[in-house]
Each structure stands twice: as C-alpha cells, then as structure tokens.
Design a protein around this motif. Structure first.
Motif, mmCIF file in Angstrom:
data_model
loop_
_atom_site.group_PDB
_atom_site.id
_atom_site.type_symbol
_atom_site.label_atom_id
_atom_site.label_comp_id
_atom_site.label_asym_id
_atom_site.label_seq_id
_atom_site.Cartn_x
_atom_site.Cartn_y
_atom_site.Cartn_z
ATOM 1 N N PRO A 30 -4.963 4.374 -1.208
ATOM 2 C CA PRO A 30 -4.699 2.925 -1.288
ATOM 3 C C PRO A 30 -3.799 2.428 -0.168
ATOM 4 N N LEU A 31 -2.958 3.322 0.372
ATOM 5 C CA LEU A 31 -2.066 2.905 1.443
ATOM 6 C C LEU A 31 -2.816 2.576 2.725
ATOM 7 N N ASP A 32 -4.081 3.025 2.820
ATOM 8 C CA ASP A 32 -4.872 2.702 4.002
ATOM 9 C C ASP A 32 -5.135 1.204 4.113
ATOM 10 N N ARG A 33 -4.953 0.485 2.993
ATOM 11 C CA ARG A 33 -5.162 -0.961 3.021
ATOM 12 C C ARG A 33 -4.036 -1.680 3.761
ATOM 13 N N LEU A 34 -2.920 -0.991 3.941
ATOM 14 C CA LEU A 34 -1.740 -1.636 4.504
ATOM 15 C C LEU A 34 -1.730 -1.576 6.021
#
Length: 214
Positions: A147-151
């Motif tokens: 999910p951190l790839d969205r940042l």
C-alpha cells in the motif's frame, strides 16, 4: 514522572538512572531481570518502564516479553524498550500488540541524554516512538504490491518521520516546510492508506504500523 529502569548491566543501568535523575525525573526502582522488573512495576506503578530487550536468564527476548506483558496488564504504564542491535521485527511486534505509549530505541542513541529524556516524555504522553535507524532499515524492505507504493516520495518521507513519533510541527521543522504543508501531506497519506474515517491518534498509529509492515 516516575520511572522504573531494568537492565542486567549495572554500568548501563546506572548511566540511564543518573541521566533520568539529572533531567528532574524520579527513578523509583531498578531491576536486573524480568521478574524483578514486574515486581517493581506492580509495587511502584510507575509512569514509564525503561527496559533492556535482552535480560537473564536466556538474554533473548525477556525484556520484550516483559514490556508486552506490562502494556497488556498495566496499560497505564508506558514502556521504552532499549536494544543493542537493530531488530526491526521486535519493534514491529511491540507496536502491533499495544500501539500508543511505547517506544523502541537503539542504545547508541541514548548516549545523547536529550534523546532519552525526549523519548521518555513522548511515550509517557501516549505517543509511539520507533528508532530512526529501524525506520531506515524498514524503508529498504518495501515489498511489491505494498500500500505504501501509492505514496509519493515526499509522503513516504513524512510517514517515516511520523514513525519516529514526530509531531506535524517537528516534521515541518525537519523538512523546512510549513506546518500546513505537512498537514496536507499527512491527510494525503491517511487518504491513500484508507485511514480517512478514523480518529486522528488512531490514524497516526495505523499509519506507523502500515509503514513498519512495509
């Protein structure tokens, strides 16, 4: 502030105790093993317990286990766990079990007395604190489909500082931007990680956990 200090190294323990007392905090008990630590916590009911992660008899996770027990059975007592080594899995386990009023620092960091006292104050205030060395290590282990790839890069940078326990104002100072800019980044992080509809404190803890799991 009333503090219990647990470390089987007498030299290290005395150094921590003297640092805390010099800063005007009260050390109400000392312990050299997990059993003595628990007895001290039960008797003294301190505000914070400072705990070495490795204590007798096996010098493995006795301190961590004691910290988890304290947070579970005596949630009014904050814990600050100290480790000689960078052990990110232990930090994650501690924070996941009982987010809030917990800290995990590498011992080399507390050679600076200001770091130790700041950490004590922050965990006593209900904050979650993770050593920046561990944060940096975990940042290098981001998995695919995380999910951190969205940042964005800047949002990841802000999240890393949140994981260290910094306030929005402290993050703004660190990044040399306005506090309003940091607030915008933090809101964006919460939105992208689907934490938009939970209370502010819980969102910050959830964001830290998401970062650590990354």
């Amino acid at each position: 502030m009333r503090v219990v200090v647990a470390d089987d190294s007498v030299l290290m323990r005395r150094g921590i105790v003297e640092t805390i007392r010099a800063a005007g905090r009260e050390v109400v008990a000392e312990a050299g093993d997990a059993r003595a630590l628990w007895a001290a916590v039960e008797f003294e009911r301190p505000d914070v317990a400072v705990i070495d992660i490795r204590m007798p008899p096996s010098h493995t996770t006795e301190g961590l286990d004691a910290a988890r027990r304290i947070r579970a059975d005596r949630p009014e007592v904050a814990v600050l766990v100290l480790s000689q080594y960078v052990e990110s899995a232990y930090a994650l386990r501690l924070v996941q079990d009982n987010p809030g009023s917990v800290g995990y620092l590498i011992k080399d960091r507390i050679l600076d007395a200001r770091v130790l006292i700041d950490a004590l104050d922050r965990v006593a205030d209900g904050q979650t604190l993770v050593d920046p060395t561990i944060v940096a290590q975990l940042l290098g282990k981001l998995r695919r489909d995380n999910p951190l790839d969205r940042l964005s890069d800047r949002e990841l940078e802000v999240l890393a500082l949140l994981a260290e326990g910094l306030s929005n104002r402290a993050i703004a100072t660190r990044l040399t931007v306005t506090e309003r800019t940091v607030e915008a980044h933090v809101r964006s992080v919460f939105d992208k990680l689907d934490f938009a509809n939970t209370p502010e404190h819980h969102r910050r803890v959830l964001a830290v956990l998401a970062y650590l799991r990354g």
